[in-house]
Design a protein around this motif. Structure first.
Motif, PDB file in Angstrom:
ATOM      1  N   SER A 156      -1.818   5.592  -4.472  1.00 59.75           N
ATOM      2  CA  SER A 156      -1.287   4.300  -4.912  1.00 59.75           C
ATOM      3  C   SER A 156      -1.351   3.249  -3.822  1.00 59.75           C
ATOM      4  O   SER A 156      -1.262   2.049  -4.111  1.00 59.75           O
ATOM      5  N   PHE A 157      -1.489   3.665  -2.560  1.00 63.17           N
ATOM      6  CA  PHE A 157      -1.510   2.707  -1.469  1.00 63.17           C
ATOM      7  C   PHE A 157      -2.868   2.019  -1.324  1.00 63.17           C
ATOM      8  O   PHE A 157      -3.002   1.094  -0.535  1.00 63.17           O
ATOM      9  N   ILE A 158      -3.874   2.491  -2.053  1.00 64.96           N
ATOM     10  CA  ILE A 158      -5.117   1.731  -2.150  1.00 64.96           C
ATOM     11  C   ILE A 158      -5.089   1.071  -3.513  1.00 64.96           C
ATOM     12  O   ILE A 158      -5.338   1.704  -4.536  1.00 64.96           O
ATOM     13  N   SER A 159      -4.759  -0.204  -3.542  1.00 59.55           N
ATOM     14  CA  SER A 159      -4.671  -0.901  -4.822  1.00 59.55           C
ATOM     15  C   SER A 159      -6.061  -1.049  -5.433  1.00 59.55           C
ATOM     16  O   SER A 159      -7.079  -0.965  -4.742  1.00 59.55           O
ATOM     17  N   GLU A 160      -6.087  -1.283  -6.726  1.00 59.37           N
ATOM     18  CA  GLU A 160      -7.377  -1.453  -7.417  1.00 59.37           C
ATOM     19  C   GLU A 160      -8.187  -2.613  -6.837  1.00 59.37           C
ATOM     20  O   GLU A 160      -9.397  -2.479  -6.639  1.00 59.37           O
ATOM     21  N   PRO A 161      -7.576  -3.783  -6.529  1.00 55.82           N
ATOM     22  CA  PRO A 161      -8.364  -4.861  -5.919  1.00 55.82           C
ATOM     23  C   PRO A 161      -8.936  -4.490  -4.551  1.00 55.82           C
ATOM     24  O   PRO A 161     -10.071  -4.872  -4.231  1.00 55.82           O
ATOM     25  N   LEU A 179     -14.365  -9.875  -9.321  1.00 53.42           N
ATOM     26  CA  LEU A 179     -13.784 -10.723  -8.274  1.00 53.42           C
ATOM     27  C   LEU A 179     -13.445 -12.104  -8.828  1.00 53.42           C
ATOM     28  O   LEU A 179     -12.401 -12.683  -8.496  1.00 53.42           O
ATOM     29  N   VAL A 180     -14.323 -12.639  -9.672  1.00 50.75           N
ATOM     30  CA  VAL A 180     -14.052 -13.938 -10.297  1.00 50.75           C
ATOM     31  C   VAL A 180     -12.799 -13.844 -11.175  1.00 50.75           C
ATOM     32  O   VAL A 180     -11.959 -14.759 -11.176  1.00 50.75           O
ATOM     33  N   ALA A 181     -12.667 -12.733 -11.903  1.00 52.56           N
ATOM     34  CA  ALA A 181     -11.485 -12.547 -12.755  1.00 52.56           C
ATOM     35  C   ALA A 181     -10.211 -12.493 -11.914  1.00 52.56           C
ATOM     36  O   ALA A 181      -9.168 -13.047 -12.317  1.00 52.56           O
ATOM     37  N   LEU A 182     -10.272 -11.865 -10.749  1.00 52.72           N
ATOM     38  CA  LEU A 182      -9.106 -11.829  -9.861  1.00 52.72           C
ATOM     39  C   LEU A 182      -8.760 -13.226  -9.363  1.00 52.72           C
ATOM     40  O   LEU A 182      -7.583 -13.576  -9.216  1.00 52.72           O
ATOM     41  N   HIS A 183      -9.787 -14.044  -9.105  1.00 51.91           N
ATOM     42  CA  HIS A 183      -9.545 -15.407  -8.620  1.00 51.91           C
ATOM     43  C   HIS A 183      -8.849 -16.254  -9.689  1.00 51.91           C
ATOM     44  O   HIS A 183      -8.075 -17.171  -9.376  1.00 51.91           O
ATOM     45  N   ARG A 184      -9.114 -15.953 -10.945  1.00 50.82           N
ATOM     46  CA  ARG A 184      -8.531 -16.739 -12.032  1.00 50.82           C
ATOM     47  C   ARG A 184      -7.064 -16.437 -12.263  1.00 50.82           C
ATOM     48  O   ARG A 184      -6.382 -17.174 -12.990  1.00 50.82           O
ATOM     49  N   TYR A 193       3.869 -19.660  -3.351  1.00 51.77           N
ATOM     50  CA  TYR A 193       3.295 -18.758  -2.354  1.00 51.77           C
ATOM     51  C   TYR A 193       2.134 -19.335  -1.560  1.00 51.77           C
ATOM     52  O   TYR A 193       1.658 -18.693  -0.616  1.00 51.77           O
ATOM     53  N   GLY A 194       1.616 -20.500  -1.923  1.00 47.75           N
ATOM     54  CA  GLY A 194       0.490 -21.068  -1.186  1.00 47.75           C
ATOM     55  C   GLY A 194      -0.742 -20.193  -1.279  1.00 47.75           C
ATOM     56  O   GLY A 194      -1.129 -19.751  -2.367  1.00 47.75           O
ATOM     57  N   VAL A 195      -1.351 -19.885  -0.127  1.00 42.19           N
ATOM     58  CA  VAL A 195      -2.577 -19.090  -0.114  1.00 42.19           C
ATOM     59  C   VAL A 195      -2.345 -17.677  -0.636  1.00 42.19           C
ATOM     60  O   VAL A 195      -3.265 -17.014  -1.115  1.00 42.19           O
ATOM     61  N   ALA A 196      -1.097 -17.205  -0.591  1.00 39.19           N
ATOM     62  CA  ALA A 196      -0.771 -15.859  -1.073  1.00 39.19           C
ATOM     63  C   ALA A 196      -0.563 -15.813  -2.575  1.00 39.19           C
ATOM     64  O   ALA A 196      -0.176 -14.782  -3.118  1.00 39.19           O
ATOM     65  N   ALA A 197      -0.835 -16.935  -3.273  1.00 42.19           N
ATOM     66  CA  ALA A 197      -0.655 -16.959  -4.723  1.00 42.19           C
ATOM     67  C   ALA A 197      -1.727 -16.151  -5.449  1.00 42.19           C
ATOM     68  O   ALA A 197      -1.578 -15.846  -6.626  1.00 42.19           O
ATOM     69  N   ARG A 198      -2.833 -15.849  -4.751  1.00 41.99           N
ATOM     70  CA  ARG A 198      -3.877 -14.996  -5.323  1.00 41.99           C
ATOM     71  C   ARG A 198      -3.994 -13.721  -4.480  1.00 41.99           C
ATOM     72  O   ARG A 198      -5.023 -13.458  -3.868  1.00 41.99           O
ATOM     73  N   PRO A 199      -2.972 -12.888  -4.435  1.00 42.66           N
ATOM     74  CA  PRO A 199      -2.993 -11.743  -3.507  1.00 42.66           C
ATOM     75  C   PRO A 199      -4.088 -10.744  -3.812  1.00 42.66           C
ATOM     76  O   PRO A 199      -4.722 -10.200  -2.907  1.00 42.66           O
ATOM     77  N   GLY A 207      -4.308  -3.272   4.923  1.00 40.38           N
ATOM     78  CA  GLY A 207      -3.391  -4.030   5.768  1.00 40.38           C
ATOM     79  C   GLY A 207      -3.089  -5.403   5.195  1.00 40.38           C
ATOM     80  O   GLY A 207      -1.920  -5.837   5.157  1.00 40.38           O
ATOM     81  N   VAL A 208      -4.123  -6.102   4.718  1.00 40.65           N
ATOM     82  CA  VAL A 208      -3.917  -7.432   4.135  1.00 40.65           C
ATOM     83  C   VAL A 208      -3.068  -7.330   2.872  1.00 40.65           C
ATOM     84  O   VAL A 208      -2.184  -8.167   2.634  1.00 40.65           O
ATOM     85  N   SER A 209      -3.304  -6.318   2.058  1.00 40.15           N
ATOM     86  CA  SER A 209      -2.513  -6.173   0.821  1.00 40.15           C
ATOM     87  C   SER A 209      -1.039  -5.950   1.143  1.00 40.15           C
ATOM     88  O   SER A 209      -0.159  -6.516   0.480  1.00 40.15           O
ATOM     89  N   LEU A 210      -0.754  -5.148   2.164  1.00 37.96           N
ATOM     90  CA  LEU A 210       0.649  -4.912   2.539  1.00 37.96           C
ATOM     91  C   LEU A 210       1.281  -6.161   3.150  1.00 37.96           C
ATOM     92  O   LEU A 210       2.449  -6.474   2.879  1.00 37.96           O
ATOM     93  N   LEU A 211       0.517  -6.895   3.966  1.00 37.35           N
ATOM     94  CA  LEU A 211       1.036  -8.133   4.555  1.00 37.35           C
ATOM     95  C   LEU A 211       1.362  -9.157   3.472  1.00 37.35           C
ATOM     96  O   LEU A 211       2.402  -9.827   3.528  1.00 37.35           O
ATOM     97  N   LEU A 212       0.474  -9.290   2.488  1.00 38.18           N
ATOM     98  CA  LEU A 212       0.729 -10.237   1.401  1.00 38.18           C
ATOM     99  C   LEU A 212       1.923  -9.806   0.569  1.00 38.18           C
ATOM    100  O   LEU A 212       2.701 -10.648   0.098  1.00 38.18           O
ATOM    101  N   LEU A 213       2.076  -8.498   0.385  1.00 39.31           N
ATOM    102  CA  LEU A 213       3.242  -8.000  -0.344  1.00 39.31           C
ATOM    103  C   LEU A 213       4.531  -8.378   0.386  1.00 39.31           C
ATOM    104  O   LEU A 213       5.497  -8.863  -0.227  1.00 39.31           O
TER     105      LEU A 213
END
Length: 561
Positions: free
Chosen positions: A124-129, A367-372, A382-388, A414-420
């Protein structure tokens, strides 16, 4: 005690033909891909075949999926190349091959231990994104490494961008015949995939490549071929590496196991849902570990569950892991009698097989779907973190393309945990108003017809309250209490799943501070965990008296109860 071959329990004779047909179909896909993925790992193509028989049988014995097919895969092959390449340095090909098998052993042992310790939740610690971005970056890097073989030019070292830049500079030295052979093979596979998906395009391309090499003497015309391959069964035994070398591979094996397990578990669950049975994550770790250990002790390479080959297996009508046993048998027959044929196989054909296999992994639409996945409200919060999810996918992708495979994976994690952590430290705090039609309370920024309660500010905290966000919440409540005419602040705690001791202390201090200013702080609609912590942490009586609804708290604020 683990029961062996769980998928064969209650086996019916009428399933035998379907399992056998599925086994033949998967074998036709596995053989060329195993040869190709071994080249990604930097070892002789036959090493990919060595890995398959033991891995398939041992997974069938210990795994929980009826349909999952294990074998060499692009992602773990690339990870193997990176880890072994760093550990082996400039050692000989034999040492590189031995260390590749040793890495498979260490990954297998790690999988067995993790399964016995019931650590299946770690996937679970490796998220799908993160996994998506990692695989896209990995696929692009693999393609960049295979293109020089298609063009018949010297491959350059370095990251994705360095390889592409070097290829552009060497295009003038392209071997036309090599490009024709490799490009033709790639085109054949891609066309057959679209117009005749039931035809094993990779196997056909390999067969035609061997035939063309023999008919036109391609090796003497400047087309590189695979060369000598030893015919016979896998070289069973422990890899010939030192204890120090084995220890050096152990750290990298954890990252390989995470990727292998996450990929395989996703494939297993996907087809278990279609056939209405359960997947045991811990048993999957044991099955993957046993498969990896068997592959390594057979002189093979790291293996993991394959979504594409599992899809072929399921589509061909497989009912149990007996189909995998059939694949193992046919692969062993291939090793005993057919490997000599692959000596004339052009390397450009193998490169075409690799590119055709991994090009589908370059899933830009995902990736485009994640951006949307974004709203202005999230952007304000959340600013830049609004699209984690998008940010973590891109971080993993670029990490792989620039810093190599394993660093890229951990960059993504690491980035996913920082954004969380960042998002949890900046919870959305909405002001609520009463809706005129039904009296319910809703966020004013979403429901413009909502009406504020005179003298009462109602806030909803959409997160747990803990040490990292306690001060931000204190500041917001303090600001609301400072409005002209405010006599009470109600916190709707229905969306607060937990609080910690730091949060309780903050709420205590805030209650006392507001009381001194003539403003009450009331809680409404908490959940059981919040109530338990408020009680056991010794919160003030006012805080422990939680109102069942926001309306009850608003009524109490006017009556003083």
């Amino acid at each position: 005690m683990l029961g062996l071959f769980p998928s064969l329990r209650g086996y019916r004779r009428q399933w035998l033909g379907r399992d056998a047909l599925a086994g033949v179909t998967v074998w036709a896909v596995l053989v060329p891909e195993a040869l190709a993925y071994a080249t990604i790992a930097g070892v002789s193509p036959v090493v990919g075949l060595y890995a398959a028989p033991a891995a398939l049988v041992l997974y069938a014995a210990f795994g929980s999926s009826r349909h999952l097919v294990v074998g060499p895969m692009a992602a773990t092959a690339a990870l193997s190349a990176a880890i072994v390449g760093e550990a082996a340095g400039g050692a000989s090909a034999d040492v590189h091959t031995a260390m590749t098998a040793a890495l498979a052993v260490t990954v297998g042992i790690a999988g067995l231990l993790a399964g016995l310790l019931r650590l299946g939740f770690l996937a679970s610690f490796i998220s799908e994104p993160v996994l998506k971005g990692f695989i896209v970056g990995l696929a692009l890097t693999i393609i960049a490494g295979q293109l020089p073989k298609l063009f018949g030019v010297e491959a350059a070292p370095g990251d994705f961008f360095e390889k592409i830049w070097a290829l552009i500079g060497d295009l003038g030295e392209t071997s036309g015949l090599t490009l024709l052979v490799g490009g033709g093979s790639l085109l054949l596979i891609l066309v057959l995939r679209r117009v005749a998906p039931f035809v094993p395009g990779s196997l056909l391309a390999v067969a035609l490549g061997i035939a063309a090499a023999a008919a036109f003497d391609l090796e003497h015309r400047g087309v590189a071929v695979v060369g000598g391959i030893e015919t016979g069964p896998p070289p069973f035994g422990f890899p010939d590496v030192s204890v120090d070398a084995l220890g050096g591979l152990a750290a990298g094996s954890v990252g390989v196991l995470l990727v292998a397990f996450a990929e395989g578990l996703a494939a297993a669950k996907s087809y278990a849902v279609r056939d209405h049975y359960e997947i045991d994550a811990d048993r999957e770790l044991i099955g993957l570990g046993a498969a990896g250990l068997g592959a390594g002790l057979s002189g093979g390479m790291v293996v993991n569950g394959s979504l594409s080959k599992t899809a072929v297996n399921w589509s061909a009508g497989a009912r149990t892991q007996l189909s995998g046993v059939f694949v193992a048998f046919l692969t062993m027959v291939t090793l005993l009698f057919l490997t000599g044929l692959f000596e004339r196989l052009p390397e450009a054909v193998l490169a075409g097989v690799v590119v055709a296999a991994v090009v589908e992994l370059v899933d830009i639409p995902s990736l485009v779907a994640l951006h949307r996945v974004f709203t202005r409200r999230l952007g304000r919060a959340y600013g830049v973190a609004a699209r984690p999810d998008f940010v973590t996918a891109v971080a993993a992708m670029l990490g792989v393309m620039i810093f190599d495979t394993l660093p890229g994976l951990f960059i993504g994690i690491g980035v996913s945990l920082l954004l969380l952590l960042y998002r949890s430290s900046r919870p959305v705090i909405s002001e609520l108003g009463r809706l005129p039609e039904d009296g319910h309370f809703a966020a004013l920024d979403r429901h413009t017809d909502g009406r504020r309660i005179p003298g009462v500010v109602v806030l909803r905290v959409e997160a747990g309250i803990y040490f990292a966000n306690a001060e931000r919440i204190r500041s917001t409540v303090r600001s609301a209490a400072g409005r002209e005419g405010a006599t009470a602040v109600v916190i709707d705690a229905e969306t607060v799943p937990f609080v910690d001791v730091s949060a309780v202390r903050m709420l205590d201090e805030l209650t006392e501070e507001l009381e001194a200013r003539g403003v009450r702080l009331l809680l409404a609609g908490d959940v059981g965990q919040v109530r338990d912590v408020l009680r056991t942490a010794g919160a003030r009586a006012e805080l422990r008296h939680v109102y069942p609804t926001v309306q009850a708290a608003v009524d109490a604020s006017s009556t003083g109860t």
